[in-house]
Each structure stands twice: as structure tokens, then as C-alpha cells.
Design a protein around this motif. Structure first.
Motif, mmCIF file in Angstrom:
data_model
loop_
_atom_site.group_PDB
_atom_site.id
_atom_site.type_symbol
_atom_site.label_atom_id
_atom_site.label_comp_id
_atom_site.label_asym_id
_atom_site.label_seq_id
_atom_site.Cartn_x
_atom_site.Cartn_y
_atom_site.Cartn_z
ATOM 1 N N ARG A 106 50.319 43.801 51.713
ATOM 2 C CA ARG A 106 49.302 44.614 51.029
ATOM 3 C C ARG A 106 49.708 46.084 51.025
ATOM 4 O O ARG A 106 49.596 46.764 50.007
ATOM 5 C CB ARG A 106 47.933 44.434 51.678
ATOM 6 C CG ARG A 106 46.825 45.153 50.919
ATOM 7 C CD ARG A 106 45.415 44.884 51.432
ATOM 8 N NE ARG A 106 45.285 44.983 52.867
ATOM 9 C CZ ARG A 106 45.140 43.936 53.697
ATOM 10 N NH1 ARG A 106 45.106 42.709 53.227
ATOM 11 N NH2 ARG A 106 45.036 44.125 54.994
ATOM 12 N N LEU A 130 50.439 48.321 47.609
ATOM 13 C CA LEU A 130 49.622 49.499 47.285
ATOM 14 C C LEU A 130 50.295 50.824 47.644
ATOM 15 O O LEU A 130 49.681 51.878 47.535
ATOM 16 C CB LEU A 130 48.266 49.387 47.980
ATOM 17 C CG LEU A 130 47.425 48.172 47.589
ATOM 18 C CD1 LEU A 130 46.147 48.120 48.415
ATOM 19 C CD2 LEU A 130 47.117 48.167 46.101
ATOM 20 N N ASP A 162 50.646 44.969 41.038
ATOM 21 C CA ASP A 162 50.613 45.408 42.440
ATOM 22 C C ASP A 162 49.257 45.068 43.060
ATOM 23 O O ASP A 162 49.178 44.596 44.199
ATOM 24 C CB ASP A 162 50.846 46.922 42.546
ATOM 25 C CG ASP A 162 52.228 47.352 42.069
ATOM 26 O OD1 ASP A 162 53.140 46.509 42.011
ATOM 27 O OD2 ASP A 162 52.379 48.545 41.744
ATOM 28 N N ARG A 163 48.204 45.288 42.311
ATOM 29 C CA ARG A 163 46.851 45.000 42.813
ATOM 30 C C ARG A 163 46.641 43.491 42.998
ATOM 31 O O ARG A 163 45.955 43.074 43.926
ATOM 32 C CB ARG A 163 45.800 45.594 41.876
ATOM 33 C CG ARG A 163 45.826 47.120 41.898
ATOM 34 C CD ARG A 163 44.720 47.709 41.038
ATOM 35 N NE ARG A 163 44.902 49.126 40.839
ATOM 36 C CZ ARG A 163 44.654 50.066 41.742
ATOM 37 N NH1 ARG A 163 44.222 49.731 42.915
ATOM 38 N NH2 ARG A 163 44.842 51.344 41.462
#
Length: 168
Positions: free
Chosen positions: A98, A102, A111-112
């Protein structure tokens, strides 16, 4: 065509070679491409730095500028999203995934998505850890209750004769 008072038409600026044989418009294109290249490379390097050990090398898509130079206009970095060997390792790995997803100042929709996948991965590992913990806690409780019950039962069922045995 306009005139700026110097006898040169305004539109002539767009096509006249000013620097390195490039017109003003071509120079603007090169500046835009350079800025995009810097942004794309910084974005992918942020993923790599935060995902150290989990990421592969960056790969780029290039565009040829009017100066015949290649400029990165898109990029990607692969990342290992497999689970860890146990829930604790999976939690740590999911947190790093994560963070890597980010890490850029402007995370992309992809990416999200990766960050959301990592959050689900972490949640699943936490649930597994909690169920292991409650199962282990239950077995400890069962052992304590069972042991106390056995001791009580042994005391209750103990020898009914009164007396002492003394050895000298």
C-alpha cells in the motif's frame, strides 16, 4: 498576419528556427515532454523506493520529441502482491504494498486499485490472525478449565481413608 512594429510578422515566430534548429512551438513541445519525462520518472521511482524488495524495475513508454530525443510519457513498475508465509508477514507485506502504491505525489487510478487490494489483503490476514488467536486462546482456556476440573475431581475422588504414611 500581425506586425509588431519591427517589420516581422507575428506568425513568423512560430516557424522560425530560434534555438537548436527548433521553432518556438517545437521548443514548447520539448519543454512539455521534458516536464512529463521528469514527472513520470519521479512517479515510478517513488514506487520503487517505497516498495524496496517487492518491486521490479520501471519500464517506460517513450515519445520521440521534435529534437529527436526520447521522452518517457508513461511508466509502470511491477510489484509482488503474493501473501506472506503467515498472517503477520502478510500484514507487513500488505502495508508495504500500500505504501509503495501510494508513494507518488499523484497516485494513478491503478495505484489506488493496488492500494485497495493491499488493504483487503491486510484485513484478511488480520482476520486470520484474530481467528488463530481466539482458537489459541480458547485452547488455553480449555486446558486451564480442564486442568482445574481434573484437580478438583482428583481431590473429590481421592482416598477415602484417613491416615498418614510416614517413612523414616
Amino acid at each position: 498576419m500581425g506586425d509588431r512594429g519591427g517589420g516581422r510578422p507575428v506568425d513568423a515566430e512560430k516557424s522560425s528556427p530560434v534555438r537548436n534548429g527548433l521553432s518556438v512551438e517545437e521548443q514548447r513541445q520539448v519543454e512539455v515532454l521534458r516536464a512529463t519525462d521528469r514527472k513520470v520518472r519521479a512517479h515510478e521511482l517513488a514506487h520503487i523506493a517505497a516498495g524496496a524488495g517487492l518491486t521490479g524495475a520501471a519500464s517506460f513508454t517513450y515519445q520521440l520529441g521534435p529534437d529527436n530525443q526520447r521522452y518517457a510519457v508513461a511508466g509502470e513498475v511491477s510489484i509482488d502482491i503474493s501473501s506472506g508465509g503467515d498472517p503477520e508477514e502478510t500484514i507487513a507485506k500488505a502495508q508495504q504494498i500500500r505504501a509503495a502504491a501510494l508513494a507518488p505525489a499523484d497516485p494513478s487510478p491503478q495505484d489506488r486499485k493496488v492500494a485497495a487490494l493491499a488493504t483487503k489483503m491486510e484485513d484478511s490476514a488480520r482476520q486470520e490472525l484474530a481467528s488463530q488467536g481466539s482458537a489459541a486462546s480458547q485452547s488455553v482456556t480449555d486446558a486451564r478449565v480442564g486442568g482445574a476440573l481434573a484437580a478438583y475431581q482428583a481431590q473429590a475422588d481421592g482416598p477415602r481413608s484417613a491416615g498418614f504414611s510416614v517413612f523414616a
